[in-house]
Scaffold this motif. Structure first.
Motif, PDB file in Angstrom:
ATOM      1  N   GLY A   1       6.542  14.924  21.966  1.00  0.00           N
ATOM      2  CA  GLY A   1       6.556  13.903  20.922  1.00  0.00           C
ATOM      3  C   GLY A   1       7.875  13.879  20.168  1.00  0.00           C
ATOM      4  N   VAL A   2       8.459  15.079  19.942  1.00  0.00           N
ATOM      5  CA  VAL A   2       9.772  15.172  19.291  1.00  0.00           C
ATOM      6  C   VAL A   2      10.821  14.457  20.132  1.00  0.00           C
ATOM      7  N   ILE A   3      10.820  14.738  21.440  1.00  0.00           N
ATOM      8  CA  ILE A   3      11.798  14.116  22.349  1.00  0.00           C
ATOM      9  C   ILE A   3      11.650  12.597  22.331  1.00  0.00           C
ATOM     10  N   LYS A   4      10.413  12.138  22.421  1.00  0.00           N
ATOM     11  CA  LYS A   4      10.169  10.691  22.411  1.00  0.00           C
ATOM     12  C   LYS A   4      10.611  10.062  21.091  1.00  0.00           C
ATOM     13  N   GLY A   5      10.253  10.720  19.967  1.00  0.00           N
ATOM     14  CA  GLY A   5      10.565  10.175  18.656  1.00  0.00           C
ATOM     15  C   GLY A   5      12.053  10.138  18.369  1.00  0.00           C
ATOM     16  N   LYS A   6      12.758  11.218  18.639  1.00  0.00           N
ATOM     17  CA  LYS A   6      14.204  11.249  18.380  1.00  0.00           C
ATOM     18  C   LYS A   6      14.954  10.309  19.333  1.00  0.00           C
ATOM     19  N   SER A   7      14.429  10.172  20.567  1.00  0.00           N
ATOM     20  CA  SER A   7      15.086   9.311  21.560  1.00  0.00           C
ATOM     21  C   SER A   7      15.044   7.838  21.177  1.00  0.00           C
ATOM     22  N   GLU A   8      14.244   7.497  20.193  1.00  0.00           N
ATOM     23  CA  GLU A   8      14.193   6.100  19.741  1.00  0.00           C
ATOM     24  C   GLU A   8      15.577   5.602  19.324  1.00  0.00           C
ATOM     25  N   MET A   9      16.449   6.524  18.877  1.00  0.00           N
ATOM     26  CA  MET A   9      17.803   6.102  18.518  1.00  0.00           C
ATOM     27  C   MET A   9      18.572   5.627  19.753  1.00  0.00           C
ATOM     28  N   TYR A  10      18.549   6.420  20.839  1.00  0.00           N
ATOM     29  CA  TYR A  10      19.235   5.999  22.058  1.00  0.00           C
ATOM     30  C   TYR A  10      18.586   4.748  22.638  1.00  0.00           C
ATOM     31  N   ASP A  11      17.262   4.640  22.546  1.00  0.00           N
ATOM     32  CA  ASP A  11      16.557   3.447  23.034  1.00  0.00           C
ATOM     33  C   ASP A  11      17.066   2.203  22.305  1.00  0.00           C
ATOM     34  N   HIS A  12      17.220   2.326  20.990  1.00  0.00           N
ATOM     35  CA  HIS A  12      17.694   1.195  20.181  1.00  0.00           C
ATOM     36  C   HIS A  12      19.130   0.828  20.556  1.00  0.00           C
ATOM     37  N   LEU A  13      19.987   1.822  20.665  1.00  0.00           N
ATOM     38  CA  LEU A  13      21.395   1.571  20.989  1.00  0.00           C
ATOM     39  C   LEU A  13      21.541   0.923  22.364  1.00  0.00           C
TER      40      LEU A  13
END
Length: 424
Positions: free
Chosen positions: A187-199
């Motif tokens: 869940g941490v990986i998925k949640g923090k990865s939202e930044m790269y997903d947005h970019l």
């Protein structure tokens, strides 16, 4: 009032206050609400203390035209921040991660400000209120804004990115932080990865640690990126030279001697160097910026007091950062080593398991003395000294003073273990 009109008002009074105890002359007071307070009730007090306008969302509190009534004060603050972000010419560099966000943000700012007019998140104002306040601190001459984003549950980084609309981004790491809110490490990986997903969704630029397999894999097919590595020649190479007790490293033949304790600070320095290179900051300036940076606010500070050499890392703690701090401390040169560890919060159902694991690590590393403080650590099975509360530790040390030596102090913010300094 339209957002354009509110923004015009803000440009005349470009200082935001949300606390009547910190009102400055001619600021704009935003009457935020919380579980135990209603900012609307303090709006008149804000005006009496010198605020130019008060933004409220309960019209019964309006008594003059210096009150601006909106539907939702927090939502209006966030929308105003996005409007101002798009009005300004500044580029936004965003960063998140489980550990090292604030240190990395400050290193990046130290490097980039050598060449550009910058602003950066103050302290760790990195949530749904702090991010808007950071964006609203962008001035007319600001060229680059470094915006830190924190999160303890899914979709939070995604939401903060929608407010800040970053042009660039970096994730420090994925660690065992806020496991309760995120629902485990995945869940941490998925949640923090939202930044790269947005970019990536907006075709914006990504900085990353190419030695982090998770980051590397996530960005495999993305081209607008720049990574650093200690071993892969396809990326910007930075050598780790050692830590005794401060990190030293080398980039492009230039050696940099930092004032940062712990190998875990090496990638934080690498991120700042990488961005400095991208933004064409001369290497001599990158070197001087990083070498001059000194950590503050209980974050990996190296102190001396009454014969103790102290690593004070009491700002926050999670299983990943705690293990790294213990391993790094074990490598330091000292005749006698003592550790005082405080409970790690927000671990949910994994709390007992994670505290036991840290107690085991501390025991295996064989420190001369070790003290575990807090209800979670008190429940571990270990031969190390355990105390249910700080007061229990204080009472013990008043009768059994610590023998002088190197001392590591680390725990979550709520444990306030910097109070140990008063016991030495």
């Amino acid at each position: 009032m339209t957002m354009k009109e509110l923004h015009a008002l803000f440009l005349e009074h470009p200082k935001i206050c949300t606390d009547t105890r910190k009102i400055t002359e001619n600021c704009m007071f935003f009457a935020l609400k919380g579980p135990n307070f209603n900012g609307n009730a303090f709006a008149q007090e804000a005006l009496d203390k010198g605020a130019a306008y008060a933004i409220i969302d309960e019209k019964e509190f309006k008594t003059s035209d210096r009150f601006v009534v909106c539907e939702d004060v927090l939502g209006t603050l966030q929308k105003l921040a996005t409007y101002h972000r798009n009005y300004s010419k500044a580029k936004i560099v965003s960063l998140t991660g489980s550990n090292g966000k604030t240190t990395t943000k400050e290193l990046i700012n130290a490097v980039i400000t050598k060449k550009y007019k910058t602003i950066a998140t103050q302290g760790n104002l990195n949530n749904h209120i702090g991010v808007p306040l950071t964006l609203l601190s962008i001035k007319e001459d600001t060229e680059i804004a470094i915006v830190e984003m924190g999160a303890n549950h899914q979709k939070e980084i995604e939401f903060l990115c929608s407010i800040a609309q970053p042009d660039f981004g970096y994730i420090t790491n994925f660690g065992k932080a806020h496991l309760e809110g995120f629902g485990g490490v995945e869940g941490v990986i998925k949640g923090k990865s939202e930044m790269y997903d947005h970019l990536m969704a907006n075709d914006n630029y990504v900085f990353f640690n190419a030695d982090d397999d998770i980051q590397k894999e996530k960005l495999t097919n993305y081209t607008k990126k720049m990574g650093f590595s200690t071993k892969n020649p396809n990326y910007y190479n930075i050598k780790f030279l050692g830590v005794d007790p401060f990190v030293s490293l080398e980039a492009e033949g230039t050696q940099i001697q930092t004032q940062l304790v712990g190998k875990y600070n090496f990638p934080n320095c690498c991120a700042a160097i990488l961005m400095g290179k991208y933004f064409n900051v001369p290497m001599d300036d990158i070197k001087s910026a990083i070498e001059a940076y000194q950590p503050q606010n209980n974050r990996s500070q190296l102190l001396s007091k009454n014969g103790f050499d102290i690593v004070l890392d009491a700002y926050n703690a999670n299983p990943t950062s705690m293990k790294a701090a213990l391993e790094n401390f074990s490598l330091m040169n000292a005749q006698r080593k003592i550790v005082i560890l405080g409970d790690m919060f927000e671990l949910g159902s994994t709390a007992a398991e994670e505290h036991q694991a840290i107690a085991d690590v501390a025991n295996e590393l064989g420190f001369d003395d070790a003290y575990l403080v807090g209800e979670n650590f008190h429940g571990t099975h270990t031969k190390l000294k355990k105390f249910k509360s700080f007061d229990d530790l204080k009472a013990y040390l008043s009768k059994n003073p610590l023998e002088k030596g190197a001392l590591l102090i680390k725990g979550s913010r709520g444990m306030a273990l910097e109070r140990v300094l008063d016991l030495l």
